[in-house]
Design an enzyme around this catalytic site. Structure first.
Site, PDB file in Angstrom:
ATOM      1  N   TRP A 130       0.853  -1.193   0.000  1.00  0.00           N
ATOM      2  CA  TRP A 130       0.000   0.000   0.000  1.00  0.00           C
ATOM      3  C   TRP A 130       0.889   1.243   0.000  1.00  0.00           C
ATOM      4  O   TRP A 130       1.863   1.312   0.764  1.00  0.00           O
ATOM      5  CB  TRP A 130      -0.889  -0.021   1.250  1.00  0.00           C
ATOM      6  N   ASP A 211      -2.022  -6.084   8.541  1.00  0.00           N
ATOM      7  CA  ASP A 211      -2.930  -5.020   8.125  1.00  0.00           C
ATOM      8  C   ASP A 211      -4.192  -5.699   7.599  1.00  0.00           C
ATOM      9  O   ASP A 211      -4.166  -6.367   6.563  1.00  0.00           O
ATOM     10  CB  ASP A 211      -2.256  -4.157   7.033  1.00  0.00           C
ATOM     11  N   LYS A 246     -14.054  -0.135   4.630  1.00  0.00           N
ATOM     12  CA  LYS A 246     -14.608  -0.837   3.471  1.00  0.00           C
ATOM     13  C   LYS A 246     -15.742  -1.779   3.885  1.00  0.00           C
ATOM     14  O   LYS A 246     -16.788  -1.803   3.248  1.00  0.00           O
ATOM     15  CB  LYS A 246     -13.548  -1.648   2.734  1.00  0.00           C
TER      16      LYS A 246
HETATM   17  C1  LMR Z   1      -6.686   2.752  -0.870  1.00  0.00           C
HETATM   18  O1  LMR Z   1      -5.662   2.059  -0.851  1.00  0.00           O
HETATM   19  O2  LMR Z   1      -7.159   3.229  -1.908  1.00  0.00           O
HETATM   20  C2  LMR Z   1      -7.430   3.004   0.412  1.00  0.00           C
HETATM   21  O3  LMR Z   1      -6.840   2.310   1.446  1.00  0.00           O
HETATM   22  C3  LMR Z   1      -7.593   4.444   0.699  1.00  0.00           C
HETATM   23  C4  LMR Z   1      -6.346   5.122   1.140  1.00  0.00           C
HETATM   24  O4  LMR Z   1      -6.368   5.732   2.206  1.00  0.00           O
HETATM   25  O5  LMR Z   1      -5.334   5.060   0.432  1.00  0.00           O
END
Ligand code: LMR
Length: 400
Positions: A130, A211, A246
């Site tokens: 992420w 996570d 989500k």
């Molecule tokens: C994403 O990865 O799009 C979501 O988790 C929103 C974010 O805060 O990045």
């Protein structure tokens, strides 16, 4: 003094939503941020959430401060959701939970706590991960390292190389793992693979930090616990960051939790008091509303049943979209085999589109995709499907 600062770049994910909002093209499509959308492109409030809010409105009597770690009943609800009913880790008091403003704050509070507990540790992250993970742990002062995860050629998990590197992680380091619906790849471990990784963690002595932002979006609420349960069997200590953005659709209510598991109830209690310090100096105590919604739903049989149905519906909607998207790409003569999109889990798909193609789609077609080629499958609708497929066909001609 502030004129010394250069402007910061827009956020890799949330910055796309701003750009999309400002784009006048009526055909514009936002496949950036991970937000569930229905076929009309809306992100509705779940009916179970609306009903819970009505109950809260009627019964609320005070807006006084919350405890630093939130309401104890909320923590109990989160632990049951994460571990299942009557799990020994919970029954024996080895798990403690703090209500945090979203999954991001759970990660940051966890990182601040770990910086105190394990100041010499490195934090290992999957390649890719992420976009905000490195930022969050870096801001807490950690040096980060990478372990292999996604196999770009095979469009799947590079499990052998992942394990090879995890075997070399020193005792006392921290390994961040996506419990399900890996963000951004959509490629997950199966239960047997989780067992192998947990065994490596137990033997090598590194600390797993899961996570868990998409529980219920992979294979189902229970099935998605496979990773958590594998670590619970082998590792005396681990941590979990939950997000209810989500699965409850509570994006703007910033609702999440940090769960700490220790080898005994005594160690859990003393370690958790340090988590509370990390919270107090960050935001003092959590905003109540989202937690009240989650607690109200999970403790009311009718609402819980309704919510599980709504969550199953969102998961099935995305799974169906994946298959329809694969078929539509073929129908529009887009070259390549996209069957991998249907195998991926959760909201995201690693499309395989390269940087130049992502830029072409944004600049020429007003289709917004996260750099690296991650698309939010939930952003596809029956209205934008054709435009998306024909645009991707054109983008492929641009080259990577
Ligand atoms: C994403 O990865 O799009 C979501 O988790 C929103 C974010 O805060 O990045």
């Amino acid at each position: 003094m502030f004129d010394m600062l250069l402007p910061a770049p827009p956020d890799a994910i949330l910055g796309l939503t701003d750009a999309w909002k400002n784009d006048p093209n009526p055909l514009k499509v936002n496949l950036g941020v991970g937000v569930f959308k229905d076929d009309a492109g809306n992100t509705p409030i779940l009916a179970s959430v609306k009903a819970a809010e009505a109950l809260i409105l009627q019964s609320a009597t005070s807006k006084s401060y919350m405890p630093i770690s939130g309401a104890p009943e909320y923590g109990a609800c989160v632990r049951e959701l994460v571990f299942g009913v009557d799990h020994p880790v919970v029954r024996t008091g080895r798990a403690r939970t703090a209500h945090t403003p979203g999954g991001t704050a759970a990660l940051r509070v966890g990182a601040d706590f770990l910086r105190k507990a394990l100041p010499a540790a490195k934090v290992w992250m999957s390649t890719p991960t992420w976009a905000n993970h490195k930022g969050v742990f870096g801001a807490a002062g950690f040096v980060t390292a990478d372990y292999p995860y996604y196999d770009a050629a095979g469009k799947g998990l590079d499990f052998a190389r992942m394990c090879e590197v995890l075997e070399t992680v020193p005792a006392g380091d921290i390994v961040l793992l996506h419990a399900c619906c890996h963000n951004p790849s959509g490629v997950d471990l199966d239960a047997a693979q989780w067992g192998i990784v947990a065994e490596i963690a137990g033997r090598c002595g590194w600390l797993p930090f899961l996570d868990f932002a998409y529980q219920g979006y992979g294979d189902g609420l229970e099935e998605d616990r496979a990773g958590v349960l594998a670590f619970a069997q082998v590792c005396p200590e681990f941590m979990i960051a939950s997000s209810f953005s989500k699965n409850f659709g509570l994006y703007q209510d910033r609702t999440g939790a940090l769960t700490l598991v220790a080898g005994s109830a005594e160690v859990a209690a003393s370690a958790f008091s340090n988590v509370e310090i990390a919270i107090r100096v960050n935001y003092s105590n959590p905003p109540a509303h989202g937690g009240l919604i989650v607690k109200t739903i999970l403790t009311n049989e009718t609402l819980r049943h309704q919510w599980v149905g709504e969550l199953d519906g969102m998961r099935r909607h995305i799974a169906a979209l994946r298959s329809r998207f694969v078929a539509a790409l073929a129908e529009h003569g887009v070259p390549g085999d996209y069957s991998f999109i249907a195998r991926q889990k959760g909201m995201f798909s690693f499309s395989g589109l390269g940087t130049a193609q992502v830029t072409f789609l944004r600049e020429r077609k007003s289709i917004y995709i996260v750099g690296g080629g991650r698309i939010n499958v939930a952003g596809i609708t029956s209205h934008n499907m054709e435009y998306l497929c024909t645009s991707i066909k054109e983008a492929l001609e641009v080259g990577e």
